[in-house]
Design an enzyme around this catalytic site. Structure first.
Site, short mmCIF file in Angstrom:
data_model
loop_
_atom_site.label_atom_id
_atom_site.label_comp_id
_atom_site.label_asym_id
_atom_site.label_seq_id
_atom_site.Cartn_x
_atom_site.Cartn_y
_atom_site.Cartn_z
N CYS A 80 -62.93 12.16 -109.91
CA CYS A 80 -63.46 11.44 -111.68
C CYS A 80 -65.57 11.26 -111.21
O CYS A 80 -65.40 9.58 -111.41
CB CYS A 80 -62.96 10.31 -110.84
SG CYS A 80 -60.90 10.51 -110.37
N ASP A 134 -68.89 -2.96 -109.57
CA ASP A 134 -67.22 -1.92 -108.97
C ASP A 134 -67.82 -1.73 -107.23
O ASP A 134 -67.99 -0.85 -106.74
CB ASP A 134 -67.81 -0.39 -108.98
CG ASP A 134 -65.43 0.17 -109.29
OD1 ASP A 134 -65.66 -0.49 -107.86
OD2 ASP A 134 -66.67 1.79 -109.51
N GLN A 194 -64.80 0.60 -103.31
CA GLN A 194 -65.30 1.43 -102.27
C GLN A 194 -66.05 0.08 -101.47
O GLN A 194 -66.29 1.12 -100.13
CB GLN A 194 -66.32 2.93 -102.02
CG GLN A 194 -65.64 3.84 -102.73
CD GLN A 194 -64.53 4.46 -102.53
OE1 GLN A 194 -63.38 4.59 -101.33
NE2 GLN A 194 -63.10 5.18 -103.43
N LYS A 238 -55.99 0.93 -102.29
CA LYS A 238 -57.64 1.12 -101.10
C LYS A 238 -58.08 0.51 -99.80
O LYS A 238 -59.20 0.60 -99.53
CB LYS A 238 -59.09 1.41 -101.99
CG LYS A 238 -59.34 2.40 -102.51
CD LYS A 238 -59.95 2.78 -103.83
CE LYS A 238 -60.28 3.50 -105.33
NZ LYS A 238 -59.32 4.63 -105.15
N HIS A 251 -67.86 6.39 -110.85
CA HIS A 251 -66.63 7.16 -111.04
C HIS A 251 -66.58 6.33 -112.47
O HIS A 251 -67.28 6.08 -113.35
CB HIS A 251 -65.46 5.51 -110.39
CG HIS A 251 -64.38 6.47 -110.03
ND1 HIS A 251 -63.40 5.39 -111.00
CD2 HIS A 251 -63.19 7.39 -109.36
CE1 HIS A 251 -62.40 6.70 -110.59
NE2 HIS A 251 -61.73 6.99 -109.66
#
Ligand code: PLP
Length: 405
Positions: A361, A197, A200, A223, A120
């Protein structure tokens, strides 16, 4: 316990207002259950005050509620005593904090940072800025047609010069669940610091920070059913202790004189100013809600819904799904032959289907795929087969509409 999306949906007030909405933009942000909204309201209605300051009952209550979410977050990722949880405004701020403070601790001219082509923008741009500042080189693990990392040349990418490796756990474009443990092992062998990261991955299953052995893990509250404006950085306390602060101001100091200042302890050293109190407290309620369902149950249900969605989408004429990774979460990027993604998203909206059209993104991925944008459908615990059927009907209508034009 088998998860029932229709029962879960009842907990979300937005779906009472938009009864026929198929919300399939969960990789962007998720809807909020009533308990999260209630918890935020409870703070404002019953004990609104600043944290760490008021020596009065509602101030102490606010501080207690705010601080107790740290424990929930550490538990969520099965962290041990070696880790601390820092509140930020989102994954983006967590990564910028690291690109500022970790870079200052470990980088010197000629060093290298390794990321991947799948990142991202929030895990690309801060490192580009850090590389420019410290005279370092940014290297990328390439991606394949299948939407997986190509690690065939990894020995030339991770070298003695590599000081930071920052990588995406689960792709927000392909849904790929990446082999982060393998890369972490190689990075640790050369003494590099490792960042995951997990924006997700955390909302969709069990993530164990000790097992993954990374130094830092970052994600966003919104999220995972929580409010916007709260993010998390979980990191090894030993490294955080050595890192300089990110922002200066109230709360992050121990003493201030006209000449200089000294820093508060971790985690508060990294939390300058009045924090997002209501959002943090609301996130605590989201974690309780998810734990109540069970992260294993969520993961099992999502596997099922993904298989159904992929099967049904593959039957739509002219539909191409981007990437075909071996391990994949509930994100599907695709195109429909001859229809621009933005036009398609508009037609789907007319069928009450909310999907994302754009570069997500992740422009380096779009460049690799040689497309300006894709359509992305991403699923969560309140999505059922009915939503998939609605999406497929919308796509078939779009095909009809464009063949008539
Ligand atoms: N990283 C990944 C993989 C994401 O999918 C996102 C958001 O979509 C981000 C980082 C940025 O998250 P936020 O906008 O909440 O800071």
């Amino acid at each position: 316990m088998q998860l029932n999306p229709n029962v879960i949906k009842e907990d979300f007030p937005l779906f009472k207002k938009h009864t026929s909405l198929a919300f399939l933009d969960n990789a962007s942000t998720t809807q909020k259950p009533q308990c999260v909204i209630d918890k935020v309201n409870e703070y404002y209605n019953e004990y609104n005050s600043n944290v760490h300051r008021g020596i009065y009952q509602i101030g102490e209550k606010a501080t207690y509620e705010y601080e107790s979410v740290r424990g929930k977050l550490l538990q969520l990722v099965s962290a041990n005593d070696n880790y601390s949880a820092i509140y930020t405004s989102g994954t983006t701020e967590s990564l910028n904090l690291l690109a500022h403070s970790l870079s200052k601790l470990v980088l010197k001219v000629g060093d290298e940072i390794l990321i991947t082509e799948m990142e991202h923008h929030s895990n690309i741009v801060p490192w580009q800025i850090a590389c420019e500042k410290y005279g370092c080189t940014l290297k990328y693990i390439p991606i394949t047609e299948k939407g997986e990392w190509d690690i065939s040349q990894i020995d030339s990418l991770i070298t003695q010069k590599t000081k930071i490796v920052s990588m995406i756990h689960q792709s927000n474009v392909f849904g790929t669940i990446n082999p982060v443990k393998k890369i972490t092992e190689l990075a640790k062998a050369v003494g590099a610091k490792v960042i995951l990261d997990s924006a997700q991955s955390i909302p969709h299953g069990n993530v164990n920070i000790v097992d993954l052995n990374c130094d830092f893990l970052v994600f966003s509250g919104h999220k995972m059913l929580g409010p916007t404006g709260v993010g998390i950085l979980i990191g090894k306390t030993e490294i955080l202790n050595m890192m300089p602060p990110f922002m200066g101001g109230g709360e992050m100091i121990y003493t201030v004189s006209m000449e200089s200042s000294t820093w508060n302890e971790v985690p508060w050293k990294f939390e300058a100013g009045t924090p997002n109190i209501a959002q943090v407290i609301g996130l605590g309620a989201a974690i309780d809600y998810l734990n109540n369902i069970g992260m294993d149950n969520i993961h099992a249900y999502e596997k099922k819904i993904l298989a159904i969605a992929e099967k049904k989408l593959s039957q739509v004429p002219g539909l191409k799904i981007f990437g075909n990774p071996q391990k994949k979460g509930t994100v599907i990027s695709f195109e429909l032959d001859g229809i621009h993604p933005h036009d398609l998203a508009q037609i789907l909206d007319e069928h009450n289907v909310a999907v994302r059209a754009g570069h997500h993104c992740a422009q380096p991925i779009m460049n690799k795929l040689n497309v300006p944008a894709t359509i992305r459908a991403s699923f969560y615990i309140y999505n059922s087969e009915k939503d998939i059927n609605q999406l497929v009907n919308g796509l078939n209508s779009a095909l009809k509409f464009f063949s008539i034009q």
